[in-house]
Design a protein around this motif. Structure first.
Motif, mmCIF file in Angstrom:
data_model
loop_
_atom_site.group_PDB
_atom_site.id
_atom_site.type_symbol
_atom_site.label_atom_id
_atom_site.label_comp_id
_atom_site.label_asym_id
_atom_site.label_seq_id
_atom_site.Cartn_x
_atom_site.Cartn_y
_atom_site.Cartn_z
ATOM 1 N N HIS A 5 -8.959 -2.535 -8.700
ATOM 2 C CA HIS A 5 -8.039 -1.971 -7.709
ATOM 3 C C HIS A 5 -8.487 -2.536 -6.364
ATOM 4 C CE1 HIS A 5 -6.516 1.049 -4.849
ATOM 5 N NE2 HIS A 5 -5.552 1.217 -5.719
ATOM 6 N N HIS A 7 -7.491 -2.994 -2.395
ATOM 7 C CA HIS A 7 -6.653 -2.768 -1.214
ATOM 8 C C HIS A 7 -7.025 -3.857 -0.213
ATOM 9 C CE1 HIS A 7 -5.708 -0.430 2.672
ATOM 10 N NE2 HIS A 7 -4.646 -1.086 2.270
ATOM 11 N N VAL A 42 -1.845 -3.632 -2.456
ATOM 12 C CA VAL A 42 -2.780 -3.209 -3.497
ATOM 13 C C VAL A 42 -2.546 -4.064 -4.732
ATOM 14 C CG1 VAL A 42 -3.475 -1.337 -5.030
ATOM 15 C CG2 VAL A 42 -2.962 -0.854 -2.629
ATOM 16 N N ALA A 54 0.836 -1.199 0.000
ATOM 17 C CA ALA A 54 0.000 0.000 0.000
ATOM 18 C C ALA A 54 0.877 1.258 0.000
ATOM 19 C CB ALA A 54 -0.940 -0.009 1.200
ATOM 20 N N LEU A 88 -0.525 4.938 -0.457
ATOM 21 C CA LEU A 88 -1.534 4.870 0.603
ATOM 22 C C LEU A 88 -0.841 4.896 1.958
ATOM 23 C CD1 LEU A 88 -4.023 2.089 -0.602
ATOM 24 C CD2 LEU A 88 -4.359 4.556 -0.657
#
Length: 188
Positions: free
Chosen positions: A133, A135, A27, A16, A21
């Motif tokens: 996408h 996470h 991710v 991340a 992030l």
């Protein structure tokens, strides 16, 4: 943001932090271009039962939510799968629903500490760029991620892209055939 379609499918997993992030976890990004306009592509993804056709058979994946399923924000979906022969029940919620451009599913119960999956669709010259996408935060830490979760996700999303390519190529042939038939009928 407008992104030009990429002709070859891609799948990438990064931390991340590597993608900017300020959060723990990883991710996964995947993208592929489909030779169809956005509407039939989004319609496919709007049918929760299609998950069974694009999930690898070795997961023995099944949708438990009773049909018919009307996709919408707030919808709860229940699944069952087997991961390394361990039965797993998974519940997601459709957190965002913006047809035909985007939707988000988030795990409420399942194998991850966090799973936030954004699906986006962008049309360019009659083709659709399909992007995922995700996470996620796996249970078990970095070693479990390195040796099990990451390889599994790469295989699962690779299979998914192969199946999507086959399914959408067949759909394209079907649409082209119908259009050819209409043209022939009009000229007769």
């Amino acid at each position: 943001m407008i992104t030009q379609p990429n002709s070859s499918p891609s799948i990438l997993i990064q931390t991340a932090k590597e993608v900017g992030l300020d959060a723990p976890g990883y991710v996964l990004t995947a993208s592929m271009t489909v030779d169809l306009p956005i509407q039939p592509v989004f319609e496919f993804f709007s049918d929760a039962m299609q998950l069974e056709s694009i999930t690898p058979p070795w997961l023995h994946f099944s949708v438990l939510t009773p049909q018919p399923i009307e996709m919408r924000k707030g919808l709860l979906l229940d699944y069952k799968l087997y991961l390394h022969r361990i039965p797993i029940k998974w519940r997601t919620e459709i957190a965002e629903w913006d047809p035909p451009y985007r939707f988000v599913d988030t795990q409420l119960k399942g194998p991850y500490k966090r799973w936030y999956h954004t699906h986006t669709f962008e049309e360019h010259n009659g083709q659709t760029l399909v992007k995922d996408h995700v996470h996620y935060i796996p249970r078990g830490g970095s070693l479990i991620h390195r040796f099990f979760v990451k390889p599994d996700l790469l295989k699962i999303f690779g299979y998914r892209q192969e199946q999507l390519a086959k399914l959408f190529a067949a759909k394209k042939r079907e649409i082209d055939s119908l259009q050819s038939s209409r043209v022939l009928q009009q000229t007769s």
